[in-house]
Scaffold this motif. Structure first.
Motif, PDB file in Angstrom:
ATOM      1  N   LEU A   1       0.808  -1.219   0.000  1.00  0.00           N
ATOM      2  CA  LEU A   1       0.000   0.000   0.000  1.00  0.00           C
ATOM      3  C   LEU A   1       0.845   1.275   0.000  1.00  0.00           C
ATOM      4  CD1 LEU A   1      -2.738  -1.073   2.560  1.00  0.00           C
ATOM      5  CD2 LEU A   1      -2.885  -1.086   0.068  1.00  0.00           C
ATOM      6  N   PHE A   2       2.143   1.156   0.215  1.00  0.00           N
ATOM      7  CA  PHE A   2       3.007   2.331   0.347  1.00  0.00           C
ATOM      8  C   PHE A   2       4.166   2.339  -0.645  1.00  0.00           C
ATOM      9  CE2 PHE A   2       1.028   1.568   4.452  1.00  0.00           C
ATOM     10  CZ  PHE A   2       0.491   2.803   4.725  1.00  0.00           C
TER      11      PHE A   2
ATOM     12  N   GLU B   1       9.020   7.407  -4.564  1.00  0.00           N
ATOM     13  CA  GLU B   1       8.882   8.231  -5.770  1.00  0.00           C
ATOM     14  C   GLU B   1       8.190   9.551  -5.436  1.00  0.00           C
ATOM     15  OE1 GLU B   1       6.905   8.314 -10.221  1.00  0.00           O
ATOM     16  OE2 GLU B   1       6.763   6.469  -9.050  1.00  0.00           O
ATOM     17  N   LEU B   2       7.174   9.501  -4.582  1.00  0.00           N
ATOM     18  CA  LEU B   2       6.478  10.720  -4.173  1.00  0.00           C
ATOM     19  C   LEU B   2       7.443  11.678  -3.483  1.00  0.00           C
ATOM     20  CD1 LEU B   2       3.742  12.235  -3.873  1.00  0.00           C
ATOM     21  CD2 LEU B   2       3.501  11.074  -1.665  1.00  0.00           C
ATOM     22  N   ARG B   3       8.210  11.167  -2.531  1.00  0.00           N
ATOM     23  CA  ARG B   3       9.176  11.997  -1.807  1.00  0.00           C
ATOM     24  C   ARG B   3      10.210  12.579  -2.773  1.00  0.00           C
ATOM     25  NH1 ARG B   3      10.037   8.774   2.012  1.00  0.00           N
ATOM     26  NH2 ARG B   3      11.705   7.589   1.027  1.00  0.00           N
TER      27      ARG B   3
ATOM     28  N   SER C   1       4.174   7.438   9.658  1.00  0.00           N
ATOM     29  CA  SER C   1       5.627   7.388   9.495  1.00  0.00           C
ATOM     30  C   SER C   1       6.037   7.916   8.117  1.00  0.00           C
ATOM     31  CB  SER C   1       6.111   5.943   9.677  1.00  0.00           C
ATOM     32  OG  SER C   1       7.467   5.832   9.373  1.00  0.00           O
ATOM     33  N   LYS C   2       5.294   7.555   7.094  1.00  0.00           N
ATOM     34  CA  LYS C   2       5.597   8.035   5.737  1.00  0.00           C
ATOM     35  C   LYS C   2       5.375   9.545   5.647  1.00  0.00           C
ATOM     36  CE  LYS C   2       6.584   4.045   3.875  1.00  0.00           C
ATOM     37  NZ  LYS C   2       7.800   3.704   3.177  1.00  0.00           N
ATOM     38  N   MET C   3       4.353  10.067   6.302  1.00  0.00           N
ATOM     39  CA  MET C   3       4.118  11.509   6.303  1.00  0.00           C
ATOM     40  C   MET C   3       5.246  12.239   7.027  1.00  0.00           C
ATOM     41  SD  MET C   3       1.469  11.917   4.446  1.00  0.00           S
ATOM     42  CE  MET C   3       1.069  13.628   4.683  1.00  0.00           C
ATOM     43  N   ALA C   4       5.722  11.668   8.117  1.00  0.00           N
ATOM     44  CA  ALA C   4       6.855  12.260   8.842  1.00  0.00           C
ATOM     45  C   ALA C   4       8.103  12.264   7.960  1.00  0.00           C
ATOM     46  CB  ALA C   4       7.120  11.501  10.137  1.00  0.00           C
TER      47      ALA C   4
ATOM     48  N   ALA D   1       3.282  16.567  -5.838  1.00  0.00           N
ATOM     49  CA  ALA D   1       2.619  15.410  -5.229  1.00  0.00           C
ATOM     50  C   ALA D   1       1.203  15.260  -5.774  1.00  0.00           C
ATOM     51  CB  ALA D   1       2.582  15.564  -3.710  1.00  0.00           C
ATOM     52  N   ALA D   2       0.491  16.372  -5.856  1.00  0.00           N
ATOM     53  CA  ALA D   2      -0.882  16.330  -6.372  1.00  0.00           C
ATOM     54  C   ALA D   2      -0.901  15.855  -7.818  1.00  0.00           C
ATOM     55  CB  ALA D   2      -1.534  17.704  -6.242  1.00  0.00           C
TER      56      ALA D   2
END
Length: 190
Positions: A57-58, A63-65, A122-125, A92-93
């Protein structure tokens, strides 16, 4: 060339199988072997693509970061911290917009599972940390770099939650911009 296409296809099949099984059986009751079997693959193939069943799921987080960091770095030198962060949020959007149905299903699974919610936080952090580092490279001092990065991450999170809510029709980029515009009003001293 064929191997690359197969691997991309395999990862997608594994992601879809996992989403189906998590929704039907629950995250805790689904094993890697179940996911691989549902996708018509082996557990060994699963582990070539994902470290564990949460990462299904993550998987796009790196790639987003990376895209966000590149957009922040590419912002004009004279751009203020929040303008540079806004460029990262736009990137990101752009990456995530257009996948509303998938995002809704994914978020429902995450919200329903404490272990997945912990991974999400954790991914948001990690995104906030990456933005902070990018702002520091731009010469933004502390605590301003951390404050702008954390605010931007929260703006993105709130916009994304709005994006996946039932009945929402606005695109993610539009929602991100709207939340950024609202930020000064909600932070103003009264």
């Amino acid at each position: 060339m064929l191997v690359g296409r197969w691997e991309g296809g395999a990862a997608g099949r594994l992601r879809e199988a996992a989403m189906r099984l998590y929704a039907e059986r629950g995250y805790e009751q689904t094993t890697v072997a179940d996911i691989a079997s549902e996708a018509g693959l082996t557990a060994r193939t699963f582990f070539r693509h994902f470290a564990d069943k949460r990462e299904v799921l993550f998987a796009g987080s790196d790639e987003l970061r990376s895209r966000m960091a590149a957009a922040l770095d590419a912002a004009p030198a004279e751009a203020g911290p929040m303008t540079a962060v806004g460029a990262a949020l736009d990137a990101a959007a752009e990456m995530l917009d257009g996948f509303r149905d998938h995002s809704r299903r994914r978020q429902a699974l995450i919200y329903a599972t404490p272990e997945l919610m912990e991974r999400e936080l954790s991914k948001m952090a990690s995104l906030a940390s990456s933005l902070t580092a990018g702002l520091r490279r731009r010469g933004v001092p502390e605590p301003d770099a951390s404050l702008a990065a954390e605010a931007g991450t929260m703006v993105f999170r709130v916009a994304f939650e709005q994006y996946v809510s039932e009945g929402e029709e606005a695109g993610l980029g539009e929602l991100v911009r709207s939340m950024l515009e609202r930020l000064p009003a909600v932070t103003a001293a009264r």
